[in-house]
Write a protein that holds these residues in place. Structure first.
Motif, PDB file in Angstrom:
ATOM      1  N   THR A 192       0.107   6.985  32.038  1.00 35.74           N
ATOM      2  CA  THR A 192       1.140   5.939  32.115  1.00 35.74           C
ATOM      3  C   THR A 192       0.458   4.578  31.943  1.00 35.74           C
ATOM      4  O   THR A 192      -0.560   4.297  32.572  1.00 35.74           O
ATOM      5  N   ARG A 193       1.027   3.776  31.049  1.00 38.50           N
ATOM      6  CA  ARG A 193       0.412   2.472  30.716  1.00 38.50           C
ATOM      7  C   ARG A 193       1.141   1.341  31.415  1.00 38.50           C
ATOM      8  O   ARG A 193       2.369   1.372  31.568  1.00 38.50           O
ATOM      9  N   ALA A 194       0.371   0.308  31.787  1.00 39.23           N
ATOM     10  CA  ALA A 194       0.957  -0.888  32.403  1.00 39.23           C
ATOM     11  C   ALA A 194       0.526  -2.101  31.583  1.00 39.23           C
ATOM     12  O   ALA A 194      -0.670  -2.346  31.426  1.00 39.23           O
ATOM     13  N   GLU A 195       1.511  -2.806  31.026  1.00 44.27           N
ATOM     14  CA  GLU A 195       1.209  -4.000  30.224  1.00 44.27           C
ATOM     15  C   GLU A 195       1.640  -5.231  30.994  1.00 44.27           C
ATOM     16  O   GLU A 195       2.778  -5.272  31.483  1.00 44.27           O
ATOM     17  N   PRO A 196       0.750  -6.247  31.079  1.00 41.33           N
ATOM     18  CA  PRO A 196       1.156  -7.488  31.747  1.00 41.33           C
ATOM     19  C   PRO A 196       2.358  -8.088  31.016  1.00 41.33           C
ATOM     20  O   PRO A 196       2.413  -8.072  29.785  1.00 41.33           O
ATOM     21  N   ALA A 197       3.334  -8.573  31.769  1.00 39.78           N
ATOM     22  CA  ALA A 197       4.535  -9.175  31.157  1.00 39.78           C
ATOM     23  C   ALA A 197       5.112 -10.177  32.141  1.00 39.78           C
ATOM     24  O   ALA A 197       5.566  -9.781  33.221  1.00 39.78           O
ATOM     25  N   PHE A 201       4.337  -6.545  35.521  1.00 38.61           N
ATOM     26  CA  PHE A 201       3.846  -5.601  34.508  1.00 38.61           C
ATOM     27  C   PHE A 201       5.035  -4.756  34.043  1.00 38.61           C
ATOM     28  O   PHE A 201       6.043  -4.643  34.751  1.00 38.61           O
ATOM     29  N   ARG A 202       4.899  -4.173  32.858  1.00 37.78           N
ATOM     30  CA  ARG A 202       5.904  -3.210  32.373  1.00 37.78           C
ATOM     31  C   ARG A 202       5.208  -1.863  32.231  1.00 37.78           C
ATOM     32  O   ARG A 202       4.169  -1.761  31.564  1.00 37.78           O
ATOM     33  N   LEU A 203       5.772  -0.837  32.842  1.00 37.21           N
ATOM     34  CA  LEU A 203       5.148   0.488  32.823  1.00 37.21           C
ATOM     35  C   LEU A 203       5.883   1.431  31.877  1.00 37.21           C
ATOM     36  O   LEU A 203       7.125   1.499  31.892  1.00 37.21           O
ATOM     37  N   THR A 204       5.083   2.141  31.084  1.00 36.67           N
ATOM     38  CA  THR A 204       5.651   3.113  30.152  1.00 36.67           C
ATOM     39  C   THR A 204       4.901   4.427  30.331  1.00 36.67           C
ATOM     40  O   THR A 204       3.668   4.437  30.286  1.00 36.67           O
ATOM     41  N   GLY A 205       5.627   5.488  30.562  1.00 37.24           N
ATOM     42  CA  GLY A 205       4.978   6.785  30.752  1.00 37.24           C
ATOM     43  C   GLY A 205       5.867   7.708  31.576  1.00 37.24           C
ATOM     44  O   GLY A 205       7.099   7.567  31.545  1.00 37.24           O
ATOM     45  N   HIS A 206       5.240   8.627  32.311  1.00 39.30           N
ATOM     46  CA  HIS A 206       6.033   9.595  33.062  1.00 39.30           C
ATOM     47  C   HIS A 206       5.341   9.955  34.372  1.00 39.30           C
ATOM     48  O   HIS A 206       4.156   9.634  34.554  1.00 39.30           O
ATOM     49  N   LYS A 207       6.064  10.601  35.258  1.00 36.12           N
ATOM     50  CA  LYS A 207       5.466  11.254  36.432  1.00 36.12           C
ATOM     51  C   LYS A 207       6.092  12.638  36.518  1.00 36.12           C
ATOM     52  O   LYS A 207       7.315  12.802  36.403  1.00 36.12           O
ATOM     53  N   SER A 262      11.670  15.073  41.636  1.00 32.48           N
ATOM     54  CA  SER A 262      12.123  14.861  40.262  1.00 32.48           C
ATOM     55  C   SER A 262      10.976  14.704  39.274  1.00 32.48           C
ATOM     56  O   SER A 262       9.820  14.496  39.660  1.00 32.48           O
ATOM     57  N   GLU A 263      11.332  14.798  37.998  1.00 31.56           N
ATOM     58  CA  GLU A 263      10.452  14.385  36.901  1.00 31.56           C
ATOM     59  C   GLU A 263      11.052  13.095  36.368  1.00 31.56           C
ATOM     60  O   GLU A 263      12.257  13.033  36.127  1.00 31.56           O
ATOM     61  N   VAL A 264      10.210  12.086  36.202  1.00 31.11           N
ATOM     62  CA  VAL A 264      10.747  10.780  35.792  1.00 31.11           C
ATOM     63  C   VAL A 264       9.992  10.215  34.603  1.00 31.11           C
ATOM     64  O   VAL A 264       8.854  10.605  34.323  1.00 31.11           O
ATOM     65  N   GLU A 265      10.663   9.293  33.945  1.00 33.48           N
ATOM     66  CA  GLU A 265      10.059   8.597  32.816  1.00 33.48           C
ATOM     67  C   GLU A 265      10.232   7.098  33.036  1.00 33.48           C
ATOM     68  O   GLU A 265      11.278   6.668  33.547  1.00 33.48           O
ATOM     69  N   PHE A 266       9.221   6.327  32.680  1.00 28.74           N
ATOM     70  CA  PHE A 266       9.317   4.866  32.775  1.00 28.74           C
ATOM     71  C   PHE A 266       9.422   4.313  31.361  1.00 28.74           C
ATOM     72  O   PHE A 266       8.560   4.576  30.521  1.00 28.74           O
ATOM     73  N   ASP A 267      10.452   3.529  31.132  1.00 27.79           N
ATOM     74  CA  ASP A 267      10.681   3.017  29.789  1.00 27.79           C
ATOM     75  C   ASP A 267      10.533   1.493  29.816  1.00 27.79           C
ATOM     76  O   ASP A 267      11.502   0.756  29.715  1.00 27.79           O
ATOM     77  N   GLY A 268       9.294   1.039  30.054  1.00 30.32           N
ATOM     78  CA  GLY A 268       9.074  -0.394  30.229  1.00 30.32           C
ATOM     79  C   GLY A 268       9.601  -0.857  31.584  1.00 30.32           C
ATOM     80  O   GLY A 268      10.178  -1.941  31.707  1.00 30.32           O
ATOM     81  N   ALA A 269       9.373  -0.036  32.602  1.00 29.62           N
ATOM     82  CA  ALA A 269       9.901  -0.355  33.944  1.00 29.62           C
ATOM     83  C   ALA A 269       9.111  -1.514  34.565  1.00 29.62           C
ATOM     84  O   ALA A 269       7.881  -1.567  34.466  1.00 29.62           O
ATOM     85  N   TYR A 270       9.849  -2.402  35.235  1.00 29.48           N
ATOM     86  CA  TYR A 270       9.233  -3.555  35.895  1.00 29.48           C
ATOM     87  C   TYR A 270       8.421  -3.087  37.109  1.00 29.48           C
ATOM     88  O   TYR A 270       8.877  -2.232  37.882  1.00 29.48           O
ATOM     89  N   ALA A 271       7.222  -3.660  37.290  1.00 35.57           N
ATOM     90  CA  ALA A 271       6.420  -3.337  38.471  1.00 35.57           C
ATOM     91  C   ALA A 271       5.461  -4.485  38.780  1.00 35.57           C
ATOM     92  O   ALA A 271       5.132  -5.271  37.892  1.00 35.57           O
ATOM     93  N   GLU A 272       5.065  -4.566  40.041  1.00 36.62           N
ATOM     94  CA  GLU A 272       4.097  -5.593  40.448  1.00 36.62           C
ATOM     95  C   GLU A 272       2.783  -4.937  40.834  1.00 36.62           C
ATOM     96  O   GLU A 272       2.775  -3.854  41.432  1.00 36.62           O
ATOM     97  N   LEU A 273       1.686  -5.618  40.515  1.00 36.99           N
ATOM     98  CA  LEU A 273       0.360  -5.100  40.846  1.00 36.99           C
ATOM     99  C   LEU A 273       0.158  -5.104  42.362  1.00 36.99           C
ATOM    100  O   LEU A 273       0.538  -6.051  43.045  1.00 36.99           O
ATOM    101  N   VAL A 274      -0.456  -4.037  42.873  1.00 38.33           N
ATOM    102  CA  VAL A 274      -0.800  -3.970  44.302  1.00 38.33           C
ATOM    103  C   VAL A 274      -2.324  -3.937  44.402  1.00 38.33           C
ATOM    104  O   VAL A 274      -2.970  -3.044  43.862  1.00 38.33           O
ATOM    105  N   GLY A 275      -2.896  -4.913  45.072  1.00 38.30           N
ATOM    106  CA  GLY A 275      -4.352  -4.967  45.220  1.00 38.30           C
ATOM    107  C   GLY A 275      -5.017  -5.371  43.917  1.00 38.30           C
ATOM    108  O   GLY A 275      -4.378  -5.881  42.997  1.00 38.30           O
TER     109      GLY A 275
END
Ligand SMILES: Cc1cc2nc3c(=O)[nH]c(=O)nc-3n(C[C@H](O)[C@H](O)[C@H](O)COP(=O)(O)OP(=O)(O)OC[C@H]3O[C@@H](n4cnc5c(N)ncnc54)[C@H](O)[C@@H]3O)c2cc1C
Length: 535
Positions: A192-197, A201-207, A262-275
């Motif tokens: 899963t990738r995290a791009e600064p935005a 950050f915007r996350l794209t990938g799956h869990k 569940s199985e999930v997918e992130f489609d450019g999901a908003y997230a904040e960096l922790v640490g």
């Protein structure tokens, strides 16, 4: 019409705290005596007939994924039976998701562990979001702006099931997303990738696994420009729109049925960096300490309910002119089960105390005994729940009894949050890094009992030999470490009958490969009496 005869009454209503001698003593001993009254109230609430019925209902009526509304808009919501929510109301009002953080005090982690120990006996599925929320708090503190906005909601003793932004909620629960399809234990394989935005950050990938997806936010691992990092992903963006976290499907699980995984997918999901960026694994490992402690408590809890039901049944059912509990071979089986349960319970609450204390010895215990306890206690639960089921005969195999539910639930704590082998390898690493552990262990095992002394001597030699890093032997070493600690705790704090039988069977004997093999001379009656769920 035939007469219904020789059937035990249901074990309800009953007070899960007042009727549990071992739990009450451990709570007091490990520094949470001040919580007795609150635990007694919780124990009575959990043992009410309607609460027990809610536990059954939550597991019979499974959560359903609602992907879209009728017009085709994405929903990604889960519909639960009201009983699931009822159980979470009880749990959150008792503070089982965050009380040690909301009101830190001596014994706070022990008091909470005692509460979850009782809750898990009646409905174990809700334990998952409670454990993750509890474990998430120290991690969230690595993100001060997130902490400032979220911690008070997490600390509130309020369960708010509404799917609305955090500002509108009266309480909040936190989940976590680490495991991906291509590798769970080896988190470095996360893709899963995290791009600064902008400011996040915007996350794209799956869990591949994300349990309790109705939580309000998740701690998620993703690859950012500086490496694997930890992110905080709320279900709503700061702009008040639904975050791009898609729930693809719910897992069809062996047990843990009430809880949605569940199985999930992130489609450019908003997230904040922790640490710190690139330090995702060490940050998540801090959280894992708490959730692994909860695995120990949770598995002990399943064992307690199984043993309570088995002893209750055997005290009321007659076969071959005697109560089952008085048939010598059955007494041996029940005593052996009770020993396993008591050993797991005392170790779990003793370990919880190490989370209350900040000195060097407590830190060493946390580091080494958390993965060790998780390995051994969680491995014992399936065997205990199975054998306890058999005590009820055919009725134990029937879904109307709680036994099949306990049995199906039992393996999960061993698999998630680091499976058995991964825990044992962690124990080897932790021993290598924790220089004062040998001294701490020597002190803990000094209980003045000959069999333990000999066992501890052999264990200490193995721990200091170069072969201690032999991965192939890590399970044997971890098992023996836990057995020694359990024996020491029982020698110091349990009646002689319990300590004696534990040492005779677990240290000197062949170990409980099958229950009911306690050697001659053990006071099995006294052990069973102690385990009986009577106030
Ligand atoms: C009900 C349920 C709920 C879950 N909820 C969540 C959740 O909310 N969030 C989340 O992130 N994850 C969740 N998980 C996933 C869980 O944490 C992983 O399944 C677990 O960590 C194992 O990862 P894996 O499935 O990829 O197995 P693998 O990593 O492929 O491991 C398979 C086996 O190999 C063993 N193994 C691995 N490495 C070694 C080694 N070096 N030496 C020897 N043996 C090794 C493991 O012990 C295991 O037995 C959940 C799982 C379950 C069953």
């Amino acid at each position: 019409m035939f007469d219904v005869a020789n059937q035990p009454p249901p074990l309800e209503p009953y007070n899960l705290f007042a009727s549990d001698t071992v739990l009450r003593a451990a709570v007091k001993r490990e520094g949470a005596g001040w919580a007795e009254r609150e635990l007694d109230t919780l124990g009575a609430a959990l043992g009410r007939s309607d609460t027990i019925a809610a536990g059954f209902a939550a597991n019979r009526n499974l959560p359903v994924l609602k992907s879209f509304d009728r017009f085709g808009h994405r929903l990604d919501e889960i519909e639960f039976h009201p009983a699931w929510h009822e159980m979470l109301v009880i749990a959150c009002e008792a503070g089982l998701h965050s009380s040690p953080w909301a009101k830190p005090q001596t014994g706070a982690h022990v008091a909470r562990a005692a509460g979850t120990y009782m809750l898990g006996q009646i409905e174990a599925g809700v334990y998952c979001p409670l454990a993750m929320t509890y474990g998430a708090v120290p991690t969230l503190r690595h993100a001060p702006t997130v902490a400032a906005q979220w911690l008070l909601k997490i600390f509130a003793r309020s369960y708010d099931p509404r799917f609305v932004p955090i500002g509108e909620k009266t309480g909040a629960l936190i989940g976590m997303g680490l495991t991906e399809n291509q590798g769970g234990s080896d988190l470095r394989t996360n893709t899963t990738r995290a791009e600064p935005a902008g400011d996040g950050f915007r996350l794209t990938g799956h869990k591949w696994f994300l349990s309790a997806p109705t939580c309000d936010a998740f701690l998620v691992l993703a690859q950012s420009p500086k490496g694997l990092s930890c992110f905080f992903m709320p279900r709503w963006t700061p702009e008040g729109t639904r975050n791009a976290l898609r729930i693809n499907r719910l897992k069809d699980k062996l047990g843990n049925k009430s809880n949605a995984s569940s199985e999930v997918e992130f489609d450019g999901a908003y997230a904040e960096l922790v640490g710190e960026e690139g330090r995702g694994i060490p940050i998540m490992i801090e959280m894992a300490g708490y959730t692994r402690l909860d695995c120990c408590v949770g598995s002990s809890s399943l064992m307690r309910q199984a043993v309570a039901q088995a002893v209750h049944h055997a005290r009321h059912r007659t076969a071959f002119q005697k109560k089952l509990v008085d048939q010598p071979l059955m007494t041996n089986v029940l005593a052996d089960l009770a020993l396993e349960c008591e050993a797991a319970t005392v170790l779990s609450l003793w370990l919880a105390r190490a989370y209350d204390e900040g000195d060097e010895a407590a830190v060493a215990i946390r580091r080494v005994v958390t993965p060790a306890g998780k390995f051994w206690i969680c491995k014992r639960a399936p065997f205990v729940t199975f054998e306890a089921m058999e005590v009820l005969g055919g009725s134990g195999y029937i879904e109307e009894s709680i036994m099949p539910r306990l049995y199906r639930e039992a393996p999960v704590n061993s698999i998630w949050e680091g499976s058995g082998n991964v825990m044992c390898l962690d124990v080897l690493r932790a021993i290598g890094r924790t220089l004062n552990f040998a001294d701490v262990l020597t002190r803990e095992l000094d209980a003045g009992e000959a069999r333990l002394k000999a066992f501890a001597q052999r264990l200490t030699e193995r721990l200091s030999a170069p072969e201690r890093n032999d991965e192939a032997q890590a399970r044997a070493l971890t098992r023996d470490l836990v057995l020694a600690l359990q024996a020491a705790l029982l020698i110091k704090h349990a009646p002689t009958a319990v300590a004696e039988a534990f040492c005779a069977s677990r240290l000197a004997g062949e170990g409980a490969a099958v229950f009911g093999t306690l050697p001659r001379g053990c006071d099995t009656r006294a052990i069973v009496e102690r385990a009986a769920p009577v106030a």
